[in-house]
Design a protein around this motif. Structure first.
Motif, mmCIF file in Angstrom:
data_model
loop_
_atom_site.group_PDB
_atom_site.id
_atom_site.type_symbol
_atom_site.label_atom_id
_atom_site.label_comp_id
_atom_site.label_asym_id
_atom_site.label_seq_id
_atom_site.Cartn_x
_atom_site.Cartn_y
_atom_site.Cartn_z
ATOM 1 N N ARG A 40 0.826 -1.219 0.000
ATOM 2 C CA ARG A 40 0.000 0.000 0.000
ATOM 3 C C ARG A 40 0.852 1.257 0.000
ATOM 4 N NH1 ARG A 40 -4.374 -2.354 4.331
ATOM 5 N NH2 ARG A 40 -5.815 -3.188 2.792
ATOM 6 N N LEU A 41 1.964 1.228 0.747
ATOM 7 C CA LEU A 41 2.848 2.396 0.773
ATOM 8 C C LEU A 41 3.336 2.746 -0.630
ATOM 9 C CD1 LEU A 41 5.234 2.061 3.840
ATOM 10 C CD2 LEU A 41 3.603 3.892 3.358
ATOM 11 N N ALA B 112 -3.175 -1.230 -5.099
ATOM 12 C CA ALA B 112 -4.543 -1.422 -4.610
ATOM 13 C C ALA B 112 -4.818 -2.907 -4.459
ATOM 14 C CB ALA B 112 -5.542 -0.805 -5.584
ATOM 15 N N GLU B 113 -5.602 -3.267 -3.444
ATOM 16 C CA GLU B 113 -5.889 -4.678 -3.207
ATOM 17 C C GLU B 113 -7.122 -5.128 -3.991
ATOM 18 O OE1 GLU B 113 -7.018 -5.795 0.822
ATOM 19 O OE2 GLU B 113 -6.085 -7.750 0.542
ATOM 20 N N ILE B 114 -7.045 -6.305 -4.564
ATOM 21 C CA ILE B 114 -8.261 -6.951 -5.052
ATOM 22 C C ILE B 114 -8.301 -8.371 -4.497
ATOM 23 C CG2 ILE B 114 -8.269 -5.627 -7.223
ATOM 24 C CD1 ILE B 114 -7.601 -8.388 -8.615
ATOM 25 N N PRO C 141 -11.661 -2.454 -7.375
ATOM 26 C CA PRO C 141 -10.726 -2.044 -6.309
ATOM 27 C C PRO C 141 -11.374 -1.103 -5.295
ATOM 28 C CG PRO C 141 -9.580 -2.086 -8.404
ATOM 29 C CD PRO C 141 -11.034 -2.338 -8.728
ATOM 30 N N ARG D 32 -13.593 -3.122 -3.116
ATOM 31 C CA ARG D 32 -12.783 -3.947 -2.217
ATOM 32 C C ARG D 32 -12.298 -3.137 -1.009
ATOM 33 N NH1 ARG D 32 -11.477 -8.110 0.911
ATOM 34 N NH2 ARG D 32 -9.276 -8.060 1.430
ATOM 35 N N ALA E 231 -12.730 -4.564 2.616
ATOM 36 C CA ALA E 231 -11.547 -4.763 3.462
ATOM 37 C C ALA E 231 -11.660 -3.937 4.745
ATOM 38 C CB ALA E 231 -10.272 -4.405 2.696
ATOM 39 N N ALA F 234 -9.923 4.598 -4.760
ATOM 40 C CA ALA F 234 -9.689 3.170 -5.013
ATOM 41 C C ALA F 234 -8.269 2.746 -4.692
ATOM 42 C CB ALA F 234 -9.999 2.845 -6.476
ATOM 43 N N VAL F 235 -7.355 3.700 -4.621
ATOM 44 C CA VAL F 235 -5.941 3.358 -4.418
ATOM 45 C C VAL F 235 -5.484 3.854 -3.049
ATOM 46 C CG1 VAL F 235 -5.400 3.394 -6.884
ATOM 47 C CG2 VAL F 235 -5.127 5.488 -5.523
ATOM 48 N N PRO F 236 -4.472 3.206 -2.472
ATOM 49 C CA PRO F 236 -3.987 3.661 -1.167
ATOM 50 C C PRO F 236 -3.270 5.014 -1.236
ATOM 51 C CG PRO F 236 -2.880 1.604 -1.829
ATOM 52 C CD PRO F 236 -3.835 1.949 -2.915
ATOM 53 N N SER F 237 -2.720 5.351 -2.399
ATOM 54 C CA SER F 237 -1.821 6.507 -2.521
ATOM 55 C C SER F 237 -2.476 7.833 -2.155
ATOM 56 C CB SER F 237 -1.318 6.620 -3.959
ATOM 57 O OG SER F 237 -1.134 5.339 -4.524
ATOM 58 N N ARG G 129 7.152 7.756 1.962
ATOM 59 C CA ARG G 129 6.805 6.387 2.397
ATOM 60 C C ARG G 129 7.441 6.064 3.745
ATOM 61 N NH1 ARG G 129 8.483 4.521 -3.554
ATOM 62 N NH2 ARG G 129 6.463 4.742 -4.600
ATOM 63 N N GLY H 170 5.249 6.711 6.348
ATOM 64 C CA GLY H 170 3.947 6.050 6.309
ATOM 65 C C GLY H 170 2.962 6.647 5.324
ATOM 66 N N ILE H 171 3.435 7.537 4.445
ATOM 67 C CA ILE H 171 2.523 8.166 3.484
ATOM 68 C C ILE H 171 2.560 7.389 2.167
ATOM 69 C CG2 ILE H 171 1.991 10.294 2.219
ATOM 70 C CD1 ILE H 171 3.583 11.755 4.548
ATOM 71 N N ALA H 172 1.437 6.769 1.816
ATOM 72 C CA ALA H 172 1.374 5.952 0.603
ATOM 73 C C ALA H 172 1.552 6.845 -0.617
ATOM 74 C CB ALA H 172 0.043 5.214 0.528
ATOM 75 N N THR H 173 2.521 6.500 -1.448
ATOM 76 C CA THR H 173 2.934 7.383 -2.538
ATOM 77 C C THR H 173 3.229 6.588 -3.803
ATOM 78 O OG1 THR H 173 3.953 8.843 -0.897
ATOM 79 C CG2 THR H 173 4.617 9.159 -3.189
ATOM 80 N N GLU H 174 2.815 7.157 -4.936
ATOM 81 C CA GLU H 174 3.189 6.618 -6.236
ATOM 82 C C GLU H 174 4.054 7.623 -6.967
ATOM 83 O OE1 GLU H 174 0.165 4.890 -8.879
ATOM 84 O OE2 GLU H 174 -1.215 5.040 -7.188
ATOM 85 N N ARG I 203 -7.630 8.282 -10.288
ATOM 86 C CA ARG I 203 -7.501 7.325 -9.177
ATOM 87 C C ARG I 203 -7.947 7.911 -7.846
ATOM 88 N NH1 ARG I 203 -4.281 6.367 -13.168
ATOM 89 N NH2 ARG I 203 -3.458 4.285 -13.627
ATOM 90 N N ARG J 60 -5.264 7.772 4.060
ATOM 91 C CA ARG J 60 -5.602 6.507 3.408
ATOM 92 C C ARG J 60 -7.043 6.596 2.902
ATOM 93 N NH1 ARG J 60 -1.568 2.337 4.400
ATOM 94 N NH2 ARG J 60 0.275 3.631 4.602
#
Lengths: 444, 444
Positions: free
Chosen positions: A33-34, A38-40, B15, B18, B22, B350-353, B376, B379-383, B401, B438
């Motif tokens: 996730r970091l 994305a989870e499926i 996603p 989900r 989740a 839909a995405v953690p980022s 990251r 703890g910051i979700a990053t793309e 996204r 998140r």
């Protein structure tokens, strides 16, 4: 009624062992996730014709039937044996709901009807990450996926991982340049190096019409390995001294492209997690399927497990073409089984509870419940003693479960049952030490 | 190759959907853990003879076969259709590794070969909690389990739950006191109240040899319902005006014991989560199996789902006797499906980022990666953008996204793409607002 017994190949864990498994899985999730994955989840079943077409061992596929009912043709389904076949179907089915490139992770059980043996399960968790594009996918994602997995493994309570990597374009360019037309066939022979040795491979290769000089060059190439860009000079030297075909420009360009990609991969992974990636040009497994980078991963001191995290770059996820991607898969259950079996790590306790609130007698249970609720409201996992037994017995209840603190409602005191220290405490403000708040993983 | 299509009864989520599933599951986990329940998982398969003996509908059991191989008798297994049968086997098998009373939760998929219809799935998640003792189990745990489930449901993004509860001892004492010997048979008739009405039930009861006055009393009992201890007076009044058997002391004691337990249950649950529990003396389903409290749970405005969380107290988890317990089970997938289908809640993205780091050109990708890694590490979700496209296109990548922030490596600025605000920021210290960190669940 059958005797209650384990089923061979279907591992199960005690509550304390499940803490280890759950925390390993949660750690993988967090790393994925970091990095924006994305989870499926996909259903457990796929149509049999999709499964059977994708498996080397159709006999290992579990089919589903119904007790006392013949399945009709339409409902012929089986349990998925990996997460790639369902992911390919999911991408095709959900493509209009997805944004590409699509980064996904998926952690689910898969089933294989193999003969069970040490580390081979019939039911086990896999953890997959993939990035797929719709029509194109930049090569730097082959580095990113490996970096994410290297970090995911580095965060687990396991020994250092070594990722052994190779590149199909490098190998393809080299093989074709030295005059090998059936590259896939040659790769299948080279893949037997461990089993039949270099002489055996040479016999096979020449049997497939490979020239003696080409066979020697291929075997020489497979000896090249380096934890950095050092392998490039070795390949260039070998290339310079090996007879090549006349029209060598195109394979040579492919070779150079593969070399550059492999350098970027080794350097990228080692920059992120030092001493992890090694270019290993003997790796042939999967190269007949993958089209770019390939990865295998071994744990120091646990090489007998085989590769615990493998994958590669592919040009087309689905049968019709399109959806190029790159992915890697961890065999989670095999890893967890080793962590537990080799005592690499264990849970500090089997239950979530940090506190047991004692009960003096049943008439004061509501007061004990109120203390527990005040603690829970602040995120502190708490149990109330099931019976108003003697305090010694209640402390024993906590001790058996590894619960570190017992709270005495009447005296308003909390005891650390490990040290015996007992202090006055307010349920509205007391906190356990951070390391006791939840079960944690203790490494040996 | 079969056309790619959904399989009826096997739900799958996008996603973003989900994320909802989740987070619902994680919320349940957290409530269970706060109350000291330990997680276990069991294998997906059980021996067929164990499954078939426990199911009302053996035809719904999925059996496992192997493609092109006849299963031998020993390997005759099927997929579990609930989590109780495997839990019973687990307790028996692992009893020496467990501390009793044993509080466990278990959240796994189960499979039933039912005819699929709205809200009925062939593959779905269940979430179970149980407390089992070895030989005895105090009655207050019947309250605790209901309180935990009431809190678990209250923490979900769903309308208020009403837990309708009854007590087997109350019903058994009453029925036997008014002269009914075949209590289970009478309960099966009363369970048809909705289907055949009071007159139909009366005909069935008298057909089973129940006296007219007893049949009337049973129907009158089924009309009693109260959200507090108010039902006690109604039962006592009915008891006082109904002819009873001569030797009524024992059934009367049972009735009184059941009344007291039901009062404790209703009051205990409502003290924890106000306006949740209702004593409903018409509930007969499960009373032929359970031995104390029984629970059914309905969601306001979604009663058509049926009970989303049911269970009860049982005297013996395993066939040989022993291991009394109390448990409840949530039909998670049915709930998630309604949450999504009725738009009760959705994921904020839909995405953690939280952040997309833009890439100016491929030569500066390492600088963008370094910013991403700094984020990251905290703890910051990053793309990082997959291609060095025009910034407008990179912002579009984030927008598609739902990624709220785009970081420009060259200017050292971060843009909130929703408001357009752009500020200078340091990757070593910048934080997104907590609600953007998140994906979160947004209720409608």
């Amino acid at each position: 009624m059958a005797r209650v017994r384990p089923l061979s190949g279907f591992p199960e864990w005690t509550p304390a062992e499940r803490v280890v498994e759950a925390q390993l899985i949660e750690s993988l999730r967090e790393t994925f996730r970091l990095h924006g994955f994305a989870e499926i989840e996909t259903r457990a079943v796929e149509p049999l014709d999709r499964l059977a077409g994708k498996s080397d061992a159709a006999k290992e596929i579990y089919t589903l039937g119904r007790l006392g009912a013949e399945p009709d043709a339409e409902s012929k389904v089986g349990l998925h044996f990996d997460l790639t076949v369902p992911f390919a179907r999911y991408v095709e089915e959900f493509q209009h709901a997805l944004a590409f490139p699509f980064k996904r992770f998926q952690i689910q059980k898969v089933w294989r009807g193999e003969r069970p043996q040490e580390g081979r399960y019939r039911e086990f968790y896999q953890a997959d990450i993939d990035v797929v594009g719709r029509d194109t996918l930049p090569a730097h994602l082959e580095v990113e996926v490996a970096v994410v997995m290297a970090r995911a493994l580095a965060a687990l309570p396991v020994p250092a991982a070594t990722m052994r990597v190779n590149n199909r374009r490098l190998v393809e360019g080299f093989y074709r340049g030295v005059g090998i037309d059936d590259v896939a066939g040659a790769l299948r022979s080279v893949d037997k190096l461990d089993k039949i040795g270099p002489d055996g491979v040479r016999v096979e290769l020449t049997g497939k019409g490979v020239s003696a000089s080409a066979a020697d060059a291929v075997l020489e190439l497979a000896r090249i390995s380096a934890p950095d860009a050092g392998f490039v000079a070795a390949v260039e030297d070998l290339w310079a001294t090996t007879p090549t075909i006349d029209d060598v420009a195109e394979p040579q360009a492919e070779l150079r492209e593969g070399l550059a990609q492999l350098v970027a991969l080794v350097e990228g992974v080692n920059a992120a997690v030092p001493d992890t990636a090694v270019a290993d040009l003997r790796i042939a497994r999967g190269l007949d399927y993958y089209t770019g980078s390939v990865y295998e991963t071994f744990l120091a001191g646990h090489e007998d497990l085989g590769s615990i995290c493998s994958g590669g770059r592919y040009d087309s996820l689905v049968a019709g073409g399109g959806f190029p991607g790159v992915g890697m898969s961890i065999g989670v259950s095999r890893l967890v089984s080793r962590v537990i079996g080799a005592n690499l790590a264990r849970a500090s306790r089997a239950v979530p509870s940090a506190v047991l609130v004692a009960v003096t007698d049943e008439s004061t249970r509501p007061a004990s419940n109120a203390i527990a609720d005040a603690l829970r409201a602040r995120g502190i996992a708490t149990e109330v003693a099931p019976a108003a037994a003697k305090f010694g017995k209640q402390i024993q209840y906590a001790d058996r479960r590894g619960i570190p603190f017992v709270w005495f409602a009447d005296s308003g005191e909390v005891k650390d049952i490990r040290s015996g220290d007992q202090v006055a405490a307010d349920p509205a403000s007391w906190e356990p030490p951070a390391e006791d708040a939840r079960p944690r993983i203790v490494t040996s």
